[in-house]
Design a protein around this motif. Structure first.
Motif, short mmCIF file in Angstrom:
data_model
loop_
_atom_site.label_atom_id
_atom_site.label_comp_id
_atom_site.label_asym_id
_atom_site.label_seq_id
_atom_site.Cartn_x
_atom_site.Cartn_y
_atom_site.Cartn_z
N ILE A 40 -58.91 -41.89 -22.86
CA ILE A 40 -57.88 -41.88 -21.82
C ILE A 40 -57.21 -40.52 -21.79
O ILE A 40 -56.97 -39.90 -22.83
CB ILE A 40 -56.83 -42.99 -22.07
CG1 ILE A 40 -55.79 -43.01 -20.94
CG2 ILE A 40 -56.15 -42.81 -23.41
CD1 ILE A 40 -54.85 -44.19 -21.01
N PHE A 42 -53.88 -38.63 -19.64
CA PHE A 42 -52.73 -38.94 -18.80
C PHE A 42 -52.05 -37.66 -18.34
O PHE A 42 -51.78 -36.77 -19.15
CB PHE A 42 -51.73 -39.81 -19.58
CG PHE A 42 -50.42 -40.04 -18.86
CD1 PHE A 42 -50.31 -41.00 -17.87
CD2 PHE A 42 -49.30 -39.28 -19.18
CE1 PHE A 42 -49.09 -41.21 -17.21
CE2 PHE A 42 -48.10 -39.48 -18.53
CZ PHE A 42 -47.99 -40.45 -17.54
N ASN A 113 -53.39 -40.83 -30.94
CA ASN A 113 -52.88 -40.35 -29.66
C ASN A 113 -52.27 -38.97 -29.84
O ASN A 113 -51.58 -38.71 -30.83
CB ASN A 113 -51.83 -41.31 -29.11
CG ASN A 113 -52.38 -42.71 -28.90
OD1 ASN A 113 -53.52 -42.88 -28.50
ND2 ASN A 113 -51.56 -43.72 -29.16
N HIS A 115 -49.87 -36.12 -27.82
CA HIS A 115 -48.97 -35.81 -26.71
C HIS A 115 -48.77 -34.29 -26.68
O HIS A 115 -48.40 -33.70 -27.70
CB HIS A 115 -47.61 -36.49 -26.88
CG HIS A 115 -47.71 -37.97 -27.13
ND1 HIS A 115 -47.47 -38.91 -26.15
CD2 HIS A 115 -48.02 -38.67 -28.25
CE1 HIS A 115 -47.61 -40.12 -26.66
NE2 HIS A 115 -47.95 -40.00 -27.94
N GLY A 169 -47.30 -41.64 -13.44
CA GLY A 169 -48.32 -40.71 -13.91
C GLY A 169 -49.70 -41.18 -13.51
O GLY A 169 -49.89 -42.33 -13.10
N THR A 170 -50.67 -40.29 -13.64
CA THR A 170 -52.06 -40.63 -13.33
C THR A 170 -52.85 -40.76 -14.62
O THR A 170 -52.82 -39.86 -15.48
CB THR A 170 -52.71 -39.56 -12.43
OG1 THR A 170 -52.02 -39.53 -11.18
CG2 THR A 170 -54.17 -39.87 -12.18
N TYR A 171 -53.52 -41.89 -14.76
CA TYR A 171 -54.37 -42.16 -15.92
C TYR A 171 -55.83 -41.90 -15.54
O TYR A 171 -56.29 -42.36 -14.49
CB TYR A 171 -54.23 -43.60 -16.38
CG TYR A 171 -52.88 -43.93 -16.98
CD1 TYR A 171 -52.69 -43.93 -18.35
CD2 TYR A 171 -51.81 -44.27 -16.16
CE1 TYR A 171 -51.46 -44.24 -18.91
CE2 TYR A 171 -50.56 -44.58 -16.71
CZ TYR A 171 -50.40 -44.56 -18.09
OH TYR A 171 -49.19 -44.86 -18.63
N ASP A 173 -59.36 -42.87 -17.04
CA ASP A 173 -60.02 -43.73 -18.02
C ASP A 173 -61.52 -43.45 -18.03
O ASP A 173 -62.16 -43.46 -16.98
CB ASP A 173 -59.77 -45.21 -17.70
CG ASP A 173 -58.30 -45.60 -17.81
OD1 ASP A 173 -57.72 -45.30 -18.86
OD2 ASP A 173 -57.76 -46.18 -16.85
N SER A 183 -59.66 -42.67 -12.13
CA SER A 183 -58.22 -42.39 -12.17
C SER A 183 -57.43 -43.40 -11.38
O SER A 183 -57.91 -43.96 -10.38
CB SER A 183 -57.95 -40.97 -11.64
OG SER A 183 -58.40 -40.85 -10.30
N ASP A 186 -49.94 -45.12 -12.20
CA ASP A 186 -49.20 -46.28 -12.71
C ASP A 186 -47.87 -45.80 -13.27
O ASP A 186 -47.76 -44.68 -13.78
CB ASP A 186 -50.00 -46.98 -13.81
CG ASP A 186 -49.54 -48.42 -14.04
OD1 ASP A 186 -48.57 -48.84 -13.37
OD2 ASP A 186 -50.13 -49.11 -14.87
N ARG A 188 -45.04 -45.73 -16.07
CA ARG A 188 -45.10 -45.87 -17.52
C ARG A 188 -44.47 -47.17 -17.95
O ARG A 188 -43.37 -47.53 -17.54
CB ARG A 188 -44.36 -44.71 -18.21
CG ARG A 188 -44.83 -43.34 -17.85
CD ARG A 188 -46.29 -43.10 -18.22
NE ARG A 188 -46.53 -43.29 -19.64
CZ ARG A 188 -46.34 -42.35 -20.55
NH1 ARG A 188 -45.88 -41.17 -20.21
NH2 ARG A 188 -46.60 -42.58 -21.82
N ASP A 192 -44.05 -47.26 -23.55
CA ASP A 192 -44.29 -45.83 -23.44
C ASP A 192 -42.99 -45.07 -23.32
O ASP A 192 -42.85 -43.95 -23.80
CB ASP A 192 -45.17 -45.54 -22.22
CG ASP A 192 -46.64 -45.77 -22.51
OD1 ASP A 192 -46.95 -46.17 -23.64
OD2 ASP A 192 -47.47 -45.57 -21.61
#
Length: 207
Positions: A40, A42, A113, A115, A169-171, A173, A183, A186, A188, A192
């Motif tokens: 993923i 983001f 993860n 960031h 934001g745009t994910y 996957d 993409s 969604d 958050r 999150d």
């Protein structure tokens, strides 16, 4: 000495050379740090529209040798056309969130993860529509930064506009069956936002 003896000696020497070469590759040589394709990616705000945008990835880092390597920092470079932006504030989760201050990458690897944020005194980065080149860099101890991954991603105008309106934001996957990223935009989720609040404390951001 018979032909059979020569063959036996030759096979033994070959086996010894292969063993030494394998030992050097796996035990002595530092090897390289590599990463799997993120499941993923983001693009979006760190928990809300009032906070700076960030890039988030979920991946596995691993070493190509048994010795492993120490990585003291990571950052992401995001390019769109002539625009280039480094996201160099690194926070990762490993049994709890931690400000990036070094990881030991073993042969078995570490999945977590990551960031990547902007410095708190830097203007926000707008995610405009267009084609993006995402590059991931590591900084090994006593070595210059090294690129370990790159991926092209497309952010549509509809997605960019929706991100602005909804503070979302745009994910991206990863779909292994089609070997491509799908993409979607969604908002958050609550958990999150709680994570982003902790990142805010870790990075000293007041925004």
């Amino acid at each position: 000495m018979t032909t059979f003896n020569y063959i036996t000696i030759g096979l033994s020497l070959t086996s010894l050379i292969v063993s030494i070469w394998t030992f050097w590759l796996t035990r002595i040589k530092n090897g390289q740090v590599k990463m799997t394709k993120p499941t993923i990616i983001f693009f979006g705000p760190d928990g809300g529209g009032e906070r700076h945008n960030k890039v988030f990835i979920r991946t596995l880092l691993y070493s190509t040798s048994d010795r492993g390597q120490y990585v003291q920092n990571m950052f992401i470079r995001l390019s769109r056309g002539e625009s280039v932006q480094n996201f160099n504030v690194w926070v990762y989760d490993d049994k709890g969130l931690a400000r990036g201050s070094g990881l030991f990458i073993s042969k078995t690897g570490i999945a977590c993860n990551h960031h990547f944020l902007l410095p708190k005194d830097q203007d926000n980065y707008p995610f405009l529509a267009g084609d993006y080149l995402l590059q991931v860099f590591i900084e090994p101890v006593n070595s210059n930064p090294q690129q370990i991954f790159e991926q092209t991603l497309k952010l549509t105008k509809e997605q960019s506009d929706e991100m602005k309106v909804k503070s979302a934001g745009t994910y991206f996957d990863w779909a292994p069956n089609s070997q491509t990223y799908f993409s979607h935009v969604d908002v958050r989720p609550k958990e999150d936002k709680e994570i982003s609040d902790l990142i805010k404390v870790l990075t000293g951001s007041k925004k």
